[in-house]
Design an enzyme around this catalytic site. Sequence first.
Site, mmCIF file in Angstrom:
data_model
loop_
_atom_site.group_PDB
_atom_site.id
_atom_site.type_symbol
_atom_site.label_atom_id
_atom_site.label_comp_id
_atom_site.label_asym_id
_atom_site.label_seq_id
_atom_site.Cartn_x
_atom_site.Cartn_y
_atom_site.Cartn_z
ATOM 1 N N CYS A 1 0.841 -1.190 0.000
ATOM 2 C CA CYS A 1 0.000 0.000 0.000
ATOM 3 C C CYS A 1 0.880 1.246 0.000
ATOM 4 C CB CYS A 1 -0.895 -0.010 1.231
ATOM 5 S SG CYS A 1 -1.886 1.493 1.413
ATOM 6 N N CYS B 1 0.326 3.050 3.726
ATOM 7 C CA CYS B 1 0.723 2.464 5.011
ATOM 8 C C CYS B 1 1.711 1.310 4.881
ATOM 9 C CB CYS B 1 -0.509 2.006 5.777
ATOM 10 S SG CYS B 1 -1.380 0.603 5.027
ATOM 11 N N CYS C 1 -6.785 -1.666 0.480
ATOM 12 C CA CYS C 1 -5.974 -1.898 1.664
ATOM 13 C C CYS C 1 -6.899 -2.027 2.875
ATOM 14 C CB CYS C 1 -4.981 -0.759 1.883
ATOM 15 S SG CYS C 1 -3.978 -0.967 3.381
ATOM 16 N N CYS D 1 -5.759 0.781 5.873
ATOM 17 C CA CYS D 1 -5.931 2.243 5.864
ATOM 18 C C CYS D 1 -7.037 2.725 4.929
ATOM 19 C CB CYS D 1 -4.610 2.930 5.494
ATOM 20 S SG CYS D 1 -4.152 2.741 3.744
ATOM 21 N N ASP E 1 21.198 -6.675 -17.728
ATOM 22 C CA ASP E 1 20.939 -7.720 -16.736
ATOM 23 C C ASP E 1 19.897 -8.699 -17.270
ATOM 24 O OD1 ASP E 1 20.385 -9.275 -14.543
ATOM 25 O OD2 ASP E 1 19.774 -7.626 -13.240
#
EC number: 6.3.5.13
Length: 451
Positions: A209, A212, A231, A234, A359
């Site tokens: 989130c 939070c 979420c 929150c 990479d």
Amino acid sequence: MSLRSQIATLVGKSSYWFLHTFLKGGSSLPGKLTTKIDPEVLKSMGQNYDVIIITGTNGKTLTTALTVQALRQKYADVLTNPSGSNMEQGIVTTFLRAPKAKHQKPIAVLEVDEANVIKVTKYIKPKAMVFTNIFRDQMDRYGEIYTTYRKILDGAKLAPDATIITNGDAPIFNSDDLPNKRLFYGFNNHPELANHDMKAKPNTDGVLCPRCENILHYHSITYSNLGDYFCPHCGYQRPHLDFALDQITELLPTSSKFDIEGEPFQIDIGGVYNIYNALAAYSVGRIMGVKPAEIAAAFHSNEHIFGRQEVIHVGDKEVTLILVKNPVGLNQVIDMLSTDKDPFSFIGLLNANYADGIDTSWIWDGDFERLPKMNIPKLITGGERYKDITFRLKIAGVPDAIHEVQPNLEKIVAEIPKLPTKKVYILATYTAMLQIRNDFAAKGYIKRGIE
């Protein structure tokens, strides 16, 4: 336009004419020469256009192409960078080759690399910006997803009057405090899951989130971290969708049918991820006044874009060339291949140049373990990093008896007519895709290489 800009533009146009008249073309060099003379030349080039910027990790090229097709249903002059040259110099070249507008104020629909957004908005104030998604991609260039998003935000902050059209199913895109007007698009095709509570897979990026930092939950997940998120700690949640997909009615490797806001649409390209691209283009079309029926007609007539499920006929073989560059995109392509009911041959090409991402560890996050379960009688691996992709498929369980290693791409093209299936899928990183496409052109299977 200043004298310096005039000289720079003249040099750029002359170099573009020479390259495309006497050589095989080029989309970067004219732009490089122009910006060398006048680093601020984009300011004068873009001032007479309504500019729409399309950026994000995956889907920029197809979203741009579909947006252009949709807008041309209403607007006569729509400029774009069709070859995917999305760095600053390629965008300058796009303006260099632009014909003189004949009607109303022309539109420029520009695919822009995430790190180059700020280089464009520094000089051009767009009418709208489209954010497709943010996934882990080219770690050596971008770092983690939050670094990539910060690059986009830095560019967006220079264009506070632009309307931002963004993927509402991506949690990261609802986390900033930009002053721009924002419109969200996304999938609403599972209303029956409105009360469900699920989590994304443990190794999925971007599921914390933004407020939070607890793990996000979902009512429904489209793929990766995209979906109807919320979420429970929150209250952070997916915003209201201004443009929503209602349902997917058919998914095939070469086409998709779906409904947006009650209207039926079809694109001649497979994969759920490409429906998101169509939804983004639809959203742009709608805010620009194009009718849904006109957008549907544009989508159904879209031409394949180089490397983006472009179909190349080699004798009786139907070769589909697909760009792959990160785990999320790769897994979506593998998911798309799984919908093919016919047997097919598989070719995997891996390079690790700057444009690919140096990479190559990302291939270990690809779900190659699904390949041995599909009806694939022949697999070939190649490219500059053929050892890496060959070993990855070996670990994935691909039998040695059906697996051929061929580093030389030109020899792979010569081998295609001998393959045991009519359908052939080539998954290639960016520079490998360019290389093999040029080999197809040299042998006359396509008219020319990319611009």
